[in-house]
Design an enzyme around this catalytic site. Structure first.
Site, mmCIF file in Angstrom:
data_model
loop_
_atom_site.group_PDB
_atom_site.id
_atom_site.type_symbol
_atom_site.label_atom_id
_atom_site.label_comp_id
_atom_site.label_asym_id
_atom_site.label_seq_id
_atom_site.Cartn_x
_atom_site.Cartn_y
_atom_site.Cartn_z
ATOM 1 N N THR A 1 -22.974 -2.716 -101.412
ATOM 2 C CA THR A 1 -22.635 -1.576 -102.262
ATOM 3 C C THR A 1 -22.202 -1.997 -103.654
ATOM 4 O O THR A 1 -22.486 -1.317 -104.639
ATOM 5 C CB THR A 1 -21.516 -0.744 -101.598
ATOM 6 O OG1 THR A 1 -22.010 -0.206 -100.366
ATOM 7 C CG2 THR A 1 -21.071 0.408 -102.490
ATOM 8 N N THR B 1 -19.797 -4.189 -97.447
ATOM 9 C CA THR B 1 -18.587 -4.121 -96.626
ATOM 10 C C THR B 1 -18.867 -3.801 -95.164
ATOM 11 O O THR B 1 -17.977 -3.955 -94.324
ATOM 12 C CB THR B 1 -17.609 -3.072 -97.186
ATOM 13 O OG1 THR B 1 -18.241 -1.786 -97.181
ATOM 14 C CG2 THR B 1 -17.172 -3.417 -98.598
ATOM 15 N N ASP B 2 -20.093 -3.372 -94.831
ATOM 16 C CA ASP B 2 -20.398 -3.045 -93.433
ATOM 17 C C ASP B 2 -20.096 -4.214 -92.504
ATOM 18 O O ASP B 2 -19.595 -4.025 -91.391
ATOM 19 C CB ASP B 2 -21.871 -2.654 -93.284
ATOM 20 C CG ASP B 2 -22.136 -1.216 -93.678
ATOM 21 O OD1 ASP B 2 -21.165 -0.469 -93.928
ATOM 22 O OD2 ASP B 2 -23.326 -0.829 -93.750
#
Length: 333
Positions: free
Chosen positions: A20, A96-97
Site C-alpha cells: 500500500t 501490511t497484509d
C-alpha cells in the site's frame, strides 16, 4: 529534551517490496496497485537526507498478500550482502497484509546486528493523510540509531517501534493497526530520536533453506467442525499448525486424527485467540491441551498460529529433527 539522531554521513539501504505504501490509482481500474518506485517513496519524505545518506533498491513490487517465503529467503540473502557492504541500517517497505509474518521470518533467519526495520502504510500515497512518508522517516531514524543495533528485526509504524517477534496487525484499516499484544511497543520515535524501553533476548538464527521449501498449513478449530480438513494431510504437507480454541482445545472428534497425524508429521498446537499462551496441564478432557500434548502435538507456547507456522517451516527447511523443533518452541524468547 530529546535530540534527533541525525548524521548524513551514515548510510541506509531502503529495500522496497511494494504494498500500500507504494500504491496509486491505476488508469485501468478504479482501484489502486503498486506503482511507485523506491525513489518515489524517498522523494516524498521531507528531511530524510538530513538523517542519513539513503540509497534505494526496488527488490519486489507486489501486494503483501502475494509475497512468498522464497521472497523473504532472497531478501535475507540481500540483507547479508548489504551488511558486508558496510551499510549502517536497512529499511524494508512492504504491504501490511503480511508484514507481521515477513518481519518475523526475517528475524528467524537474519544473524546480523546491523538494524533491519520493516515499515509500510495503511493509506495509499494519494490518500488524504497518507502515512507512508512519516512511517518511512521514522523507520530510517530507527535504522541509524545505536539503540537498534542488535535489537533484532524491528517494525516501525505510527512512531511506534515493535519487535518483529511480538507485533501483529490488529485492524483492517486503521492507521494505528499494529500492536504487540500483552507486551506493548518496544519503544517510540520522539522528535526524531529513538527511545527503546527494554532489551530483547537474542534469537539464535535458523539456517537458510538450500532446497525446496516444505509445505506447512494451518487448520483452525471452529464450533462443531468435523475435522474433515485434517484427513490425508500427512500425504500433502510436511507439517501442520492447529489454531485451537482458547488455551489449546479442539473438538473431541479431532483427537484420533491429530494423534495419527502427529505420528507422521510435526503437528504444533497454537491458539486461534492471538494473545496468551497455550496451556500445558490445566484441562484434562479429550481434546484439551494436556490430552493433545500427550498425543504427540508440540506446544506453540505464546506464539500465534501464523508465526508458529513460520517457525515450524524454517526448522523443517533446515532439516531439524523433531526434538529440535520442540526445543525451538519451548525456548522461543
Amino acid at each position: 529534551m530529546l535530540l534527533a539522531d541525525r548524521d548524513p554521513n551514515r548510510t541506509v539501504l531502503v529495500l522496497t517490496l511494494g504494498g500500500t505504501i507504494a500504491m496509486t490509482r491505476t488508469a485501468a481500474s478504479s482501484g489502486v496497485a503498486p506503482t511507485l518506485t523506491g525513489a518515489d517513496l524517498v522523494r516524498a519524505v521531507p528531511g530524510l537526507h538530513s538523517v542519513a545518506t539513503v540509497t534505494v533498491e526496488d527488490f519486489r513490487q507486489m501486494p503483501g498478500a502475494s509475497l512468498a517465503i522464497s521472497d523473504i529467503v532472497a531478501l535475507v540473502d540481500r540483507l547479508k550482502r548489504a551488511v558486508s557492504e558496510g551499510v549502517d541500517g536497512i529499511v524494508v517497505t512492504q504491504g501490511t497484509d503480511t508484514l507481521e509474518e515477513t518481519a518475523y521470518l526475517t528475524d528467524l533467519y537474519y544473524p546480523g546486528s546491523t538494524p533491519v526495520v520493516f515499515t509500510g502504510a495503511m493509506r495509499t500515497a494519494e490518500a488524504a493523510g497518507a502515512d507512508g512518508p512519516a512511517n518511512l522517516l521514522a523507520a530510517v531514524q530507527t535504522a541509524v540509531s545505536a539503540q537498534a543495533r542488535g535489537a533484532g528485526v524491528l517494525v516501525v509504524l505510527g512512531d511506534e517501534i515493535h519487535a518483529a517477534r511480538h507485533v501483529r496487525k490488529m485492524h483492517t484499516t486503521s492507521p494505528g493497526a499494529f500492536g504487540s499484544p500483552d507486551i506493548g511497543p518496544l519503544g517510540h520515535v520522539v522528535e526524531g530520536a529513538v527511545r527503546l524501553h527494554r532489551a530483547l533476548s537474542v534469537m539464535a538464527p535458523v539456517p537458510l533453506p538450500t532446497g525446496a521449501l516444505p509445505q506447512v498449513e494451518i487448520v483452525t478449530a471452529s464450533l462443531d467442525s468435523s475435522g474433515t480438513l485434517l484427513e490425508g494431510l500427512e500425504n500433502k504437507v510436511a507439517g501442520l499448525v492447529v489454531a485451537a480454541f482458547g488455551a489449546g482445545h479442539v473438538p473431541r472428534t479431532w483427537c484420533s486424527r491429530l494423534e495419527a497425524l502427529a505420528k507422521a508429521i510435526p503437528v504444533v498446537l497454537a491458539s486461534r485467540i492471538g494473545t496468551g499462551p497455550v496451556l500445558a496441564s490445566t484441562y484434562a478432557f479429550p481434546g484439551s491441551e494436556s490430552d493433545l500434548l500427550a498425543r504427540g502435538l508440540i506446544s506453540a507456547g505464546a506464539l500465534d498460529a501464523y508465526k508458529a507456522r513460520l517457525l515450524l517451516t524454517a526448522h523443517l527447511a533446515a532439516g531439524s529433527p523433531r526434538y529440535e523443533i520442540a526445543e525451538a518452541f519451548l525456548h522461543h524468547p
